[in-house]
Write an enzyme that holds these catalytic residues in place. Structure first.
Site, PDB file in Angstrom:
ATOM      1  N   GLN B 151      50.348  24.456  74.933  1.00  0.00           N
ATOM      2  CA  GLN B 151      50.816  25.020  73.459  1.00  0.00           C
ATOM      3  C   GLN B 151      50.418  26.141  73.327  1.00  0.00           C
ATOM      4  OE1 GLN B 151      51.515  22.171  70.255  1.00  0.00           O
ATOM      5  NE2 GLN B 151      50.691  23.351  69.029  1.00  0.00           N
ATOM      6  N   THR B 152      49.189  26.369  72.836  1.00  0.00           N
ATOM      7  CA  THR B 152      48.449  27.786  72.542  1.00  0.00           C
ATOM      8  C   THR B 152      48.829  28.815  73.499  1.00  0.00           C
ATOM      9  OG1 THR B 152      46.596  26.507  71.285  1.00  0.00           O
ATOM     10  CG2 THR B 152      46.444  28.854  71.886  1.00  0.00           C
ATOM     11  N   SER B 158      47.413  29.173  65.631  1.00  0.00           N
ATOM     12  CA  SER B 158      47.844  28.152  64.476  1.00  0.00           C
ATOM     13  C   SER B 158      49.401  28.202  64.004  1.00  0.00           C
ATOM     14  CB  SER B 158      46.940  28.405  63.370  1.00  0.00           C
ATOM     15  OG  SER B 158      45.623  28.334  63.343  1.00  0.00           O
ATOM     16  N   GLY B 191      43.222  23.329  78.263  1.00  0.00           N
ATOM     17  CA  GLY B 191      42.262  22.660  79.133  1.00  0.00           C
ATOM     18  C   GLY B 191      42.790  21.871  80.145  1.00  0.00           C
ATOM     19  N   ARG B 321       5.591  17.067  65.712  1.00  0.00           N
ATOM     20  CA  ARG B 321       5.131  18.286  65.612  1.00  0.00           C
ATOM     21  C   ARG B 321       4.533  18.496  64.355  1.00  0.00           C
ATOM     22  NH1 ARG B 321       9.185  22.864  63.693  1.00  0.00           N
ATOM     23  NH2 ARG B 321       7.930  24.617  63.543  1.00  0.00           N
ATOM     24  N   ARG B 352      15.791  20.123  54.602  1.00  0.00           N
ATOM     25  CA  ARG B 352      16.404  20.608  55.559  1.00  0.00           C
ATOM     26  C   ARG B 352      17.303  19.380  56.224  1.00  0.00           C
ATOM     27  NH1 ARG B 352      12.839  25.036  58.602  1.00  0.00           N
ATOM     28  NH2 ARG B 352      14.809  25.710  59.852  1.00  0.00           N
ATOM     29  N   THR B 441      37.997  24.909  65.318  1.00  0.00           N
ATOM     30  CA  THR B 441      39.112  25.854  65.405  1.00  0.00           C
ATOM     31  C   THR B 441      40.426  24.993  65.828  1.00  0.00           C
ATOM     32  OG1 THR B 441      37.668  27.513  66.206  1.00  0.00           O
ATOM     33  CG2 THR B 441      39.931  27.807  66.603  1.00  0.00           C
ATOM     34  N   GLU B 443      42.843  21.447  66.694  1.00  0.00           N
ATOM     35  CA  GLU B 443      43.644  20.616  65.963  1.00  0.00           C
ATOM     36  C   GLU B 443      43.448  21.087  64.291  1.00  0.00           C
ATOM     37  OE1 GLU B 443      44.940  18.000  66.563  1.00  0.00           O
ATOM     38  OE2 GLU B 443      44.632  18.205  68.757  1.00  0.00           O
ATOM     39  N   ASP B 445      42.990  25.053  62.520  1.00  0.00           N
ATOM     40  CA  ASP B 445      42.020  26.230  62.182  1.00  0.00           C
ATOM     41  C   ASP B 445      41.284  25.530  60.738  1.00  0.00           C
ATOM     42  OD1 ASP B 445      40.396  28.807  62.198  1.00  0.00           O
ATOM     43  OD2 ASP B 445      41.146  28.691  60.168  1.00  0.00           O
TER      44      ASP B 445
END
Lengths: 695, 695
Positions: B151-152, B158, B191, B321, B352, B441, B443, B445
């Site tokens: 497709q792309t 997009s 792909g 650690r 975090r 990106t 499916e 953006d």
């Protein structure tokens, strides 16, 4: 380079063409790009830039076209070749430090000799005695020996005091015994150690007469100069693949009771007395801090060019890349055809990218200010006056943390703003990002560093609060004292803006940042001193404080640069250029406003919480940010052109100066070596490759 | 695997040992880890998990030990082998879809056959006629042909409507002619196309009788089944190296007037009539949206396990650690020796990392809710009722955008929280992060998607505002209508919290998120409708709106799951487990509170700006976040253990279940192939390698 796929030569991209679009963009600039470039570099450096670029660009050894296709093995071999060629050029051309810096920048090659030049030699110079320099520095400068700097261990990084490697004085033989008692004592991450270095400066716990004196530097020969094999008792290896930096052989090293002469302890400032083993301590401990401050100020300068490089790619490509038709404002070609809108015309793209241009200019003025302050400190310290040290150490720590985190995020923001193609190595972002990442960890972990900054600021806050009058004279010269005193005088200050445009007022801007940092500081000191909160429980606030302080410094330095006026005597080439050009001053003012207001808007919660801003002012602020994006739009491409990042450095199909994006993408793709094989995809046949194809 | 460096075998890490530390952590859990695992997987899936893991772990072809050392060429060859072995296993074991999903998850190998299974076959099933399935689906399922989904294009992603490849009906021969008129028309990023596929589903602009009908899918054979070379008129290649996904041959493809039979247009829903060229249009356009919703809901499920995997590594390693001694609260070994504090005990590290554990559980409950909603929609739509579509399409678009961005950031946060070692490939973060990145990106953006969500929400806002009474009955069932109506009734709602603990109140929490999204929405609609702002000028606000809406959905789904009570009939295995265990419910409640309050605190500016919170409440909120971190601390390791991410998937020296961090780091490093060469570093000698060494 071989093309494995033949691309039909008659095809060209659909209209409009990239080069035409960039030409249009360049025509819309309101200022002279060359003038802005001169402001950034200065005449002398610009000459240096071109001289070195010319050599680097035309040397076949430095050709980068293959680099994206190399696995670690080939990349490493190629980098060694480049390192060797660079050494030859340094010798042939007798490059000075500045010239070498340009060469290294253009080569963009963190490699195995990096630590030799950047750490080993400077440490010898700074900490070696004259005899030690004679023995090690001269062969090092001639590349007869290659050094590395072995401090970090498998189990210890930031906490240098906790290093496990020992160096014990043996009076009987007048030697030190270097030893790794545990697996975790292995030196680790040491650049250039894995495969390259012949010598190492080893940081080890000094022990003598049963006493511990903490980490000290020792010179250890680690490999045989003929066979290049590790010497007896020393185990060395490369630590393996990493996110980036794969052309560098970061290494590990274990010692098993390795003896070195007493002579090899770096002894300019402290030493062990022969036979008695008595420790002679250094005159003062402020020397190391000076070097640390310098390295951190260089990192901030590095942030400026890093941001510039990322913005250059993203802005140029965004001017060329088109996506959807903006129904409210459709774009037409000269022949009347409606075409898709350039992504640079979308507010969201501007909001993602323009602040990064502004950040780069903000870092420019702050790195200048840091360098000036460092020079002043060095002058004073040579007279034994260290009064500036605490302040510049605290600020440089926090600025290193704030700006390198900003740089990493901005590279990635720029990459993602390029859509799918940002993910391709050909974007020029991939290796660039991967190699830049360690900046957030080395030379002080970005989280740990903020504690140093905040600790100093809190100390200052307590001091000033106790006796405000004593410090009143420093208002205007010391930024920390200035904002603390202003806050103490007027803790309930409010923003007076009633229109979006009011937010361009530089006094409003400065007050906002001063009030916010002082508010955070006052609160944190109250929690620790009065509510008896532990340091550990305050670490999140501490991080905020450091960031708020350093954002204020960036804001202040940018505004100060703009506030000179032509009546004043300016001993500064950049500022002279800036203040002699109305058009430059105008565009720099827009960027300064954008930097300040965008920074404010991103952290608007803190400005609202400190009650400096009201809810409706927050909306005005945001409107003004959008207004500034529109103001900057026509200058966007020229602003990144002015950074003068050469194509040779960008290595980007998307960001190249001429705008031939799509032609380059497909040309580079045709060279992918995988395109030279033909597969067997049959699941019942275990042979995977049918044949290697050649065009 | 060969070790190139001999590590002294008597060395072990300094105390305390990793395995002992993890044992201690596991002993401090307040809940049954196995029970929580069961909640996440369910009995059936847990059986499936172990069955498949056992096969994958014990198959020598899937051995991952070498993978970090491979360049793209070797990695690709190795992946083809794995793909072939996987196909054999699928056939031998007759795996169903769920079993295959587990296998693909454990293998963690985006490879050349991925698009064949994930896009080519599903599109044939969804859009092919029975005859087309006979011809293409059967050989595809047998892997006699391999397909990709093209497709792309180089110039279009997009904006699918803007694709340039054409497919023109030729009535004379009853064929379509596929053509690439420009360089930018080249298919790109496809792909499996670069080296592997024999067939492609090509999206091309359908033209017939001089009319344009927009993009449609066509099946094109692209390579010869014997020689595997591209067919005449077709140019194919791999697009080159990328940030990640380097084991996949993303490809490009150009067509020069290539003819295919009319039969090859996928014709379940629309077709071109033979000879007349008449276009027969599809019954309705809602079919494609259903599939898109499903794919996006799978991506959100993927986020859950992605966050779990990242948190597992970072939490386990942070427990092992140690860094600095916390002077306020020094840690002692059993023998009384003071040791450095585990980094997991530092508030900053907790701040975090713990929210990322909470995010993973939040995604668990939301992906369940999305699946339930999707099932309901599919039932209704088979009766021709599409009323749910607009809502679930809008929410799934926004959730895809919000959660994948969150996942990318959280992987990177976890990686950096591992300090220097996070940068090593052996951390298990590097390839993991690189391969996950494209989720932001593909499916849709992540920025473009938020426009779809916001457009729907604004439409709903206008509708409900016009006639609030009409929608009153949907309060409580439709989340969007609920918050809009509540806001219209009470636009000046205030938070009633007066203590940190008040923020645990779930009604307060829901109100906060409802008020904030409705406030943003009301403001944006006002700017567009009354102040006549253009859509483009509102894009930043639009992005905010989508995020605020989707954060509310995550919050609401988490809270709803906790609010069931044992009196209610629950037809849900997970919720039954949750509500039958006081200890599980308690720890899930802590995580829910942390998720909600941390999300709130990160965007506190919006809650302050909407005047739901006051400045002093913002401080209370923050205090409560810190309180929750303390509450969760003893359960941290067990919470990630419950995710049951196998070592085989983690591929991490830092995150392994047994805690042998340092032993593994050095063992893997010794296997780096660079350690098998000896260098010549003399700059005057251009030969770079002295010899290849073997131990």
């Amino acid at each position: 380079m071989t093309s494995y796929v033949k691309i039909p030569s008659h095809l060209r991209p659909s209209d409009p063409q990239g080069p035409d679009l960039l030409t249009q963009e360049r025509e819309s600039a309101s200022f002279d790009v060359k003038e802005l470039t001169l402001l950034l570099y200065g005449i002398k450096d610009l000459e240096r830039y071109h001289k070195i670029l010319n050599i680097i660009e035309n040397d076949p050894v430095f050709d980068k076209t293959n680099i994206y296709f190399m696995g670690r093995d080939k990349l490493f071999e190629y980098t060694i070749k480049k390192e060797k060629r660079l050494v030859q050029l340094i010798k042939e051309n007798k490059w000075n430090v500045e010239e070498l810096q340009y060469a290294e920048w253009f080569l963009d090659m963190p490699g195995p000799f990096g630590a030799h030049r950047g750490m080993f030699i400077p440490t010898l110079i700074g900490h070696g005695t004259e005899e030690q320099k004679k023995k090690f520095l001269i062969p090092a400068k001639n590349y007869q020996i290659i050094g590395c700097y072995a401090q970090t261990e498998l189990g210890h990084g930031s906490n240098v005091q906790g290093l496990e490697t020992t160096s014990t004085y043996i009076p009987e033989t007048d030697e030190f015994e270097i030893h790794s008692p545990f697996l975790t004592s292995s030196k680790w991450w040491i650049g250039g150690l894995g495969r390259t270095a012949t010598h190492a400066i080893v940081m080890a716990q000094l022990k003598s007469n049963g006493k511990d004196y903490g980490p000290h530097p020792f010179i250890v020969q680690i490999r045989d100069l003929e066979t290049h094999l590790p010497l007896p008792g020393i185990t060395i290896g490369d630590i393996g693949p990493k996110f980036g930096f794969n052309a560098t052989d970061n290494g590990f090293m274990l010692f098993e009771h390795v003896r070195i002469p007493r002579f090899n302890m770096l002894s300019k400032y402290c030493q062990i007395e022969k036979a008695t083993g008595k420790y002679i301590s250094p005159p003062n401990d402020k020397i190391n801090y000076g070097i640390m401050v310098l390295i951190r100020s260089l990192i901030v300068t590095g942030v400026r060019v890093t941001l510039a490089r990322a913005a250059t790619i993203a802005i140029r490509y965004s001017a060329i890349r088109r996506q959807f038709i903006d129904k409210d404002e459709p774009k037409k070609l000269k022949d009347g055809r409606i075409v898709e809108t350039s992504v640079l015309d979308y507010t969201m793209q501007q909001y993602r990218l323009f602040p990064i241009i502004a950040q780069s200019y903000a870092c420019f003025f702050t790195s200048k200010a840091m360098n000036n302050l460092y020079t002043k400190y060095m002058e004073q310290s040579s007279d034994g006056n260290y009064s500036l040290l605490a302040d510049i150490h605290a600020s440089s720590s926090g600025l290193k943390s704030l700006t390198t985190t900003m740089a990493v995020e901005s590279i990635e923001d720029c990459r993602r703003a390029c859509g799918g193609h940002g993910y391709s190595s050909f974007s020029g972002f991939v290796k660039f990002y991967q190699d830049y990442l360690p900046n957030t960890t080395w030379e002080g972990d970005n989280y740990v560093l903020t504690q140093q900054t905040a600790r100093y600021l809190m100390k200052t806050f307590r001091k000033v609060t106790k006796n405000p009058k004593k410090y009143a004279s420093q208002i205007g010269t010391n930024p920390t004292i200035t904002y603390i005193l202003q806050y103490l005088n007027e803790p309930n200050q409010k923003c007076m803006a009633t229109t979006p445009l009011n937010f361009n007022n530089q006094e409003f801007q400065l007050k906002a940042f001063r009030h916010r940092i002082a508010y955070l500081l006052a609160n944190a000191v109250d929690q620790i001193d009065n509510q008896k909160k532990s340091w550990n429980s305050m670490l999140v606030e501490i991080n905020r404080i450091s960031h708020a302080h350093c954002q204020y410094l960036l804001v202040q330095n940018f505004i100060t640069a703009l506030q000179y006026n032509s009546q004043q005597q300016i001993n500064d080439e950049s500022l002279n250029i800036l203040h002699n050009s109305t058009s430059l001053k105008k565009v720099m003012t827009s960027l300064c406003n954008l930097f300040v207001l965008h920074t404010m808007e991103k952290d608007v919660g803190e400005f609202l919480e400190s009650e400096y801003l009201t809810s409706s002012q927050a909306r005005l602020l945001r409107t003004q940010v959008y207004n500034l994006l529109k103001e900057i739009r026509p200058n966007a491409v020229s602003l990144v052109d002015a950074f003068l990042i050469p194509d040779a450095l960008l290595s980007s199909a998307l960001g190249r100066y001429d705008g031939k994006v799509y032609e380059t993408m497909i040309d580079w793709a045709s060279k992918e070596p995988l395109n030279g094989i033909i597969l067997n995809i049959d699941p019942n046949n275990n042979n995977t490759i049918l044949e290697k194809a050649k065009l």
